[in-house]
Write an enzyme that holds these catalytic residues in place. Structure first.
Site, PDB file in Angstrom:
ATOM      1  N   GLU A  85       9.455   7.803 -17.296  1.00 26.86           N
ATOM      2  CA  GLU A  85       8.132   8.381 -17.512  1.00 26.86           C
ATOM      3  C   GLU A  85       7.593   8.051 -18.901  1.00 26.86           C
ATOM      4  O   GLU A  85       6.416   7.726 -19.070  1.00 26.86           O
ATOM      5  CB  GLU A  85       8.189   9.900 -17.313  1.00 26.86           C
ATOM      6  N   HIS A 114       0.830  -1.215   0.000  1.00 25.04           N
ATOM      7  CA  HIS A 114       0.000   0.000   0.000  1.00 25.04           C
ATOM      8  C   HIS A 114       0.862   1.262   0.000  1.00 25.04           C
ATOM      9  O   HIS A 114       0.419   2.324   0.450  1.00 25.04           O
ATOM     10  CB  HIS A 114      -0.948   0.024   1.208  1.00 25.04           C
ATOM     11  N   SER A 170      14.398  21.186 -16.879  1.00 27.57           N
ATOM     12  CA  SER A 170      13.196  21.990 -17.071  1.00 27.57           C
ATOM     13  C   SER A 170      13.541  23.253 -17.844  1.00 27.57           C
ATOM     14  O   SER A 170      14.642  23.798 -17.724  1.00 27.57           O
ATOM     15  CB  SER A 170      12.601  22.365 -15.706  1.00 27.57           C
ATOM     16  N   LYS A 202      15.752  21.256 -11.749  1.00 32.53           N
ATOM     17  CA  LYS A 202      15.029  20.018 -12.032  1.00 32.53           C
ATOM     18  C   LYS A 202      15.890  19.001 -12.782  1.00 32.53           C
ATOM     19  O   LYS A 202      16.668  19.327 -13.654  1.00 32.53           O
ATOM     20  CB  LYS A 202      13.781  20.312 -12.877  1.00 32.53           C
TER      21      LYS A 202
END
Length: 472
Positions: A295, A161, A282, A288
């Site tokens: 992804e 979980h 970024s 970043k």
């Protein structure tokens, strides 16, 4: 009224030329030309069989094979001129063959149809591509084994979980990924059994009246056997759907890997570092470092699953036998192959360079009462029923939550207020090292068990890499 387009090999039936838009709309050569090599292989085998069965002469067979070899060179060198007027890869190659060798080229299609021809080409194509996929799978699995071996002792939290559950090792976690890929490999091998059935000789749907030898053709092409029913042979795309289902599972697994890598590389977890070569920055935030490869792989999983649904919907309402609908099977199938190969390659390239942040993993495992189950097991070994032990540990965890301390940080007297069975030796079982070491059974997270699993996996993988399922 337009006159018939005599450029087409199949034009004699028609009194009018094909509408210009319809000609483009119905053509498949722009995408099915990637099966040119398989089409040539199938044609050479077919011609060889026709000659052996005295359906064409040996001289005609030799001329056909010589012409096909020349076409193969033209295609590989980029000199071959593809024409939409010839609709697909099959008719383009046959038209060029006839240009090169004359009437013998027209005899090649004796005893076959484009229906069984394309069904054969797709199977040959998938056979070849599964070889490539298997090679990338093995590369990725090898990289996982290397990283797992380096981190057989690296302690991290295991989650259920997405909550800290029990301590495990990073090596053990990586071996879970390995097992998922193992099943993927096995599914592809099983899928190959259905792929390796030869439709050629089924002709349009009813077989052929020529005295062909389908077993000979199957042997020449490396198929296990010819198909049993001509009607089914030309209309069956189960093998393509099955392959895409196996591919969807591979992508689902890679998507799960991606999700964990994305989480672990975040500032909130900070468990790993993904190399710069597989990340981007970024346009506005200079700090970043985005995990773009994981992804993108996660996103592409939906693409492949979509192709599976597309193929299922394509076939669900088709009557026997072949229908033009089946032209729509190739683009999703081709894209599935490309996506799988590229995603596996990206992961196989990236995996060796992932760096675990061992101290952060260890400190995270110390939080969340990860050794609570070990305390319960300790009490059971002392003679307490597990359900009672579960209750006792729950009370101890509550005290830890209230005081902001882990179980190992509680005093012995504090623990003993919940059970008199607890003694000084309890702290041996509350350490992270003691917890993982105790799980030494097969499949457990103990470092020595993980190393043994890696050694077995290496041997099995070495055996797989030596044995290609199909000839190149």
């Amino acid at each position: 009224m337009s006159t018939v387009n005599s450029d087409k090999l199949s034009s004699a039936r028609f009194a009018q030329a094909t509408d210009a838009f319809v000609e483009v709309f119905t053509a498949s050569v722009d995408f099915d030309k990637r099966m040119a090599e398989q089409d040539i292989q199938g044609s050479i085998a077919h011609a060889t069989m026709l000659s052996a069965c005295n359906i064409i002469t040996k001289q005609e067979c030799a001329s056909i094979i010589e012409g096909l070899d020349r076409i193969r060179l033209e295609i590989s060198s980029g000199q071959f001129v593809w024409s939409i007027k010839q609709e697909d890869v099959h008719m383009n190659i046959e038209a060029r063959l006839t240009d090169l060798i004359g009437i013998a080229g027209k005899k090649l299609h004796t005893g076959r149809s484009r229906n069984d021809q394309v069904a054969t080409d797709i199977r040959l194509y998938l056979r070849s591509e599964i070889n490539c996929i298997n090679a990338q799978l093995i590369r990725l699995q090898s990289a996982i084994l290397d990283l797992a071996e380096q981190n057989a002792d690296t302690i991290m939290p295991g989650f259920t979980h997405l909550q800290v559950a029990q301590p495990i090792t990073f090596g053990h976690h990586l071996m879970a990924w390995f097992e998922m890929l193992n099943r993927d490999y096995e599914r592809l091998q099983d899928c190959c059994k259905r792929i390796n059935i030869m439709p050629l000789g089924s002709a349009a749907l009813a077989g052929t009246s020529y005295p062909i030898d389908r077993f000979m053709t199957a042997k020449l092409l490396g198929f296990s056997k010819p198909s049993a029913n001509s009607l089914d042979s030309v209309s069956d795309r189960d093998f393509a759907i099955e392959f895409t289902a196996a591919a969807s599972l591979i992508m689902m697994h890679l998507s799960r890997f991606s999700e964990e890598l994305i989480l672990w590389s975040s500032a909130q977890f900070d468990f790993i570092d993904i190399p710069d070569a597989f990340c981007t920055g970024s346009s506005i935030m200079p700090q970043k470092k985005n995990p773009d490869v994981p992804e993108l792989v996660r996103g592409k999983s939906g693409r492949v699953t979509g192709h599976l649904v597309s193929l299922l919907m394509l076939m669900k309402s088709q009557p026997l036998a072949y229908n033009k609908d089946n032209q729509e099977d190739k683009e999703p199938l081709f894209d599935t192959v490309d996506t799988i190969v590229n995603c596996l390659r990206a992961y196989a390239d990236m995996m060796p360079h992932i760096t675990p942040k061992k101290a952060n993993m260890y400190n995270s495992a110390k939080r969340g009462f990860a050794t609570a189950t070990d305390l319960a097991d300790y009490l059971v070994r002392k003679g307490m029923a597990f359900r009672d032990a579960h209750e006792v540990v729950g009370l101890a965890v509550r005290l830890g939550v209230e005081t902001g301390r882990d179980l190992a940080e509680l005093a012995l007297t504090e623990l003993q207020q919940f059970s008199g069975l607890i003694s000084e030796d309890v702290f041996e079982y509350l350490t992270l090292e003691g917890s993982v070491a105790a799980r030494s059974h097969i499949g457990g997270t103990a470092p020595d068990t993980v190393r043994a699993a890696i050694a077995t996996a290496r041997k099995n993988l070495a055996d797989l890499s030596k044995n290609q399922q199909w000839p190149d």
